[in-house]
Design an enzyme around this catalytic site. Sequence first.
Site, short mmCIF file in Angstrom:
data_model
loop_
_atom_site.label_atom_id
_atom_site.label_comp_id
_atom_site.label_asym_id
_atom_site.label_seq_id
_atom_site.Cartn_x
_atom_site.Cartn_y
_atom_site.Cartn_z
N MET A 43 36.51 36.00 48.41
CA MET A 43 35.13 36.46 48.59
C MET A 43 34.65 36.34 50.04
SD MET A 43 34.02 37.57 45.71
CE MET A 43 32.23 37.56 45.73
N GLY A 44 34.96 35.22 50.68
CA GLY A 44 34.43 34.97 52.02
C GLY A 44 34.96 35.96 53.05
N ASN B 98 29.83 29.66 43.27
CA ASN B 98 29.32 29.44 41.92
C ASN B 98 29.07 27.96 41.65
OD1 ASN B 98 29.34 32.14 41.15
ND2 ASN B 98 31.42 32.06 40.35
N SER C 118 27.49 38.40 42.93
CA SER C 118 28.22 39.16 41.90
C SER C 118 28.76 40.46 42.49
CB SER C 118 27.29 39.46 40.72
OG SER C 118 28.00 40.11 39.70
N GLY C 119 29.68 41.05 41.77
CA GLY C 119 30.28 42.31 42.23
C GLY C 119 31.73 42.14 42.64
N GLY C 120 32.23 40.91 42.54
CA GLY C 120 33.65 40.65 42.84
C GLY C 120 34.00 40.93 44.30
N LYS D 222 22.87 33.20 38.28
CA LYS D 222 24.29 33.61 38.30
C LYS D 222 25.06 32.98 37.14
CE LYS D 222 28.05 35.56 39.70
NZ LYS D 222 29.17 34.82 40.08
N HIS E 40 24.27 35.00 34.19
CA HIS E 40 24.97 36.28 34.39
C HIS E 40 26.42 36.16 33.94
CE1 HIS E 40 27.78 38.61 36.92
NE2 HIS E 40 26.87 39.55 36.98
N ASN E 41 27.07 35.09 34.33
CA ASN E 41 28.48 34.93 33.97
C ASN E 41 28.65 34.65 32.48
OD1 ASN E 41 28.85 35.27 36.68
ND2 ASN E 41 30.40 33.67 36.86
N GLU F 8 28.53 37.90 30.98
CA GLU F 8 29.82 38.57 31.30
C GLU F 8 30.90 38.15 30.27
OE1 GLU F 8 30.81 38.38 35.61
OE2 GLU F 8 32.70 37.55 34.90
N TYR F 9 30.94 36.85 29.95
CA TYR F 9 31.92 36.37 28.96
C TYR F 9 31.77 37.14 27.65
CZ TYR F 9 33.46 31.95 31.26
OH TYR F 9 34.01 30.99 32.08
N ARG G 257 38.40 31.71 24.93
CA ARG G 257 39.18 31.47 26.16
C ARG G 257 39.98 30.18 26.03
NH1 ARG G 257 36.28 33.75 31.55
NH2 ARG G 257 35.58 35.72 30.66
N1 LIG Z 1 36.50 35.70 43.21
C1 LIG Z 1 35.39 36.20 42.67
O1 LIG Z 1 35.40 37.30 42.06
C2 LIG Z 1 34.07 35.49 42.82
C3 LIG Z 1 32.89 36.19 42.52
C4 LIG Z 1 31.66 35.56 42.72
C5 LIG Z 1 31.61 34.27 43.17
N2 LIG Z 1 32.76 33.59 43.43
C6 LIG Z 1 32.64 32.22 43.93
O2 LIG Z 1 32.75 32.26 45.35
C7 LIG Z 1 33.37 31.05 45.82
C8 LIG Z 1 34.63 31.40 46.59
O3 LIG Z 1 35.49 32.07 45.69
P1 LIG Z 1 36.84 32.78 46.15
O4 LIG Z 1 37.25 33.64 45.00
O5 LIG Z 1 36.67 33.38 47.49
O6 LIG Z 1 37.82 31.53 46.24
P2 LIG Z 1 39.26 31.43 46.91
O7 LIG Z 1 39.86 32.76 47.08
O8 LIG Z 1 40.00 30.41 46.12
O9 LIG Z 1 38.97 30.85 48.36
C9 LIG Z 1 38.43 29.59 48.54
C10 LIG Z 1 38.34 29.29 50.02
O10 LIG Z 1 37.79 28.00 50.14
C11 LIG Z 1 38.64 27.22 50.98
N3 LIG Z 1 38.61 25.85 50.49
C12 LIG Z 1 38.97 25.41 49.28
N4 LIG Z 1 38.77 24.08 49.17
C13 LIG Z 1 38.28 23.68 50.37
C14 LIG Z 1 37.88 22.44 50.89
N5 LIG Z 1 37.91 21.34 50.14
N6 LIG Z 1 37.42 22.41 52.17
C15 LIG Z 1 37.37 23.51 52.92
N7 LIG Z 1 37.75 24.72 52.48
C16 LIG Z 1 38.18 24.81 51.22
C17 LIG Z 1 40.01 27.82 50.90
O11 LIG Z 1 40.68 27.53 52.12
P3 LIG Z 1 42.28 27.51 52.22
O12 LIG Z 1 42.66 28.90 52.62
O13 LIG Z 1 42.56 26.51 53.28
O14 LIG Z 1 42.82 27.11 50.88
C18 LIG Z 1 39.68 29.30 50.71
O15 LIG Z 1 39.55 29.99 51.92
C19 LIG Z 1 33.63 30.19 44.57
O16 LIG Z 1 32.56 29.32 44.35
C20 LIG Z 1 33.69 31.24 43.45
O17 LIG Z 1 33.39 30.70 42.18
C21 LIG Z 1 33.98 34.18 43.28
#
Ligand SMILES: NC(=O)c1ccc[n+]([C@@H]2O[C@H](COP(=O)([O-])OP(=O)(O)OC[C@H]3O[C@@H](n4cnc5c(N)ncnc54)[C@H](OP(=O)(O)O)[C@@H]3O)[C@@H](O)[C@H]2O)c1
Length: 301
Positions: free
Chosen positions: A11-12, A95, A121-123, A171, A174-175, A178-179, A270
């Site tokens: 996401m980031g 989240n 939201s929106g992935g 949110k 919302h989730n 979604e479930y 699940r």
């Molecule tokens: N994926 C989705 O569809 C979605 C949608 C909405 C909201 N979210 C929420 O958005 C957030 C990020 O999700 P994501 O899907 O982007 O997760 P992700 O792909 O697993 O990425 C997590 C990031 O956080 C870093 N990280 C993990 N633990 C850490 C720590 N202790 N200290 C510093 N950095 C750390 C990781 O760095 P490294 O590269 O070093 O591991 C990675 O860059 C979560 O809260 C998730 O629930 C996700």
Amino acid sequence: MKIGLIGLGKMGYPLALNLRDNGYEVVAYNRSPEKTENIINEGVEGAFSLSELAEKLEDKKIFWMMLPAGDPIDDMIEQLIPYVSKGDILIDGGNSHFEDTKIRHSYLKEKGISYIDIGTSGGVEGARNGACMMVGGDFETVSALEKAFTDICVTDGYAYVGASGSGHYVKMVHNGIEYGMMQAIGEGFEVLSESEYDIDFAKVAKLWQNGSVIRGWLMELTEQVFLDHKENLEDIEGIINASGEGLWTVEEALRLGVPVPVIASSLFTRYRSQQKDTFSGKLLAGLRFQFGGHAMKTKDD
Ligand SMILES: NC(=O)c1ccc[n+]([C@@H]2O[C@H](COP(=O)([O-])OP(=O)(O)OC[C@H]3O[C@@H](n4cnc5c(N)ncnc54)[C@H](OP(=O)(O)O)[C@@H]3O)[C@@H](O)[C@H]2O)c1
């Protein structure tokens, strides 16, 4: 406005590109350096440590965390404390549980630092091209950032929903919804798959996207699943993970005394999907054998 994006995961990373494309200066940081190197190659300014990140931001610093919920957020806040001062803003776009958010908001407020919670939201596709954001926190701070939120969301995909924690609360619900919606789609298609008719599932999922009551993004994704995978989805294992928000919705509903049978049942489905066999199933089979002599399959059969 310059924003320090922390956490370049699924996401980031796209969110940083979305902000950049909308004219915002972004400094991107990730715990492991590879993702930072990748985003630098895409023309985004990068930082390899939090001190470098802080140095590259303006006087009124804005840090935007896209990290897993729980300890990573608390750890990151503690690591950022030496670099933040009165008037700075921290955003949690992940989240997180709304109760944790409220505690963090109070803790930082004592230090004069604003804490904003965003339910995103929106992935991945939304993060890159236009998300939906439900934002909570102190109204004045959110108002100052409202233009950026509006710019990186789809039209009408941004709203301020209230005091600290409310963004994550909305949110969470919302989730939960979604479930339930996903579960209903899965069950409906299972009925179709068992029916006497030879139905083309992708065709039906496409049909239902056009003018039907159940049209929407999940139906588009349903079509895509059937297009991408073998007939009857034989190549997919039916194990469904749950990352927490469905559970929190059910816990909150129990606390409030609100009946949520659909969401609760989809959460338990699940959990059940993660088990190969169940203790309860074994016991029930044993009980039926005991009282009625009903057939009971044992491992030796
Ligand atoms: N994926 C989705 O569809 C979605 C949608 C909405 C909201 N979210 C929420 O958005 C957030 C990020 O999700 P994501 O899907 O982007 O997760 P992700 O792909 O697993 O990425 C997590 C990031 O956080 C870093 N990280 C993990 N633990 C850490 C720590 N202790 N200290 C510093 N950095 C750390 C990781 O760095 P490294 O590269 O070093 O591991 C990675 O860059 C979560 O809260 C998730 O629930 C996700």
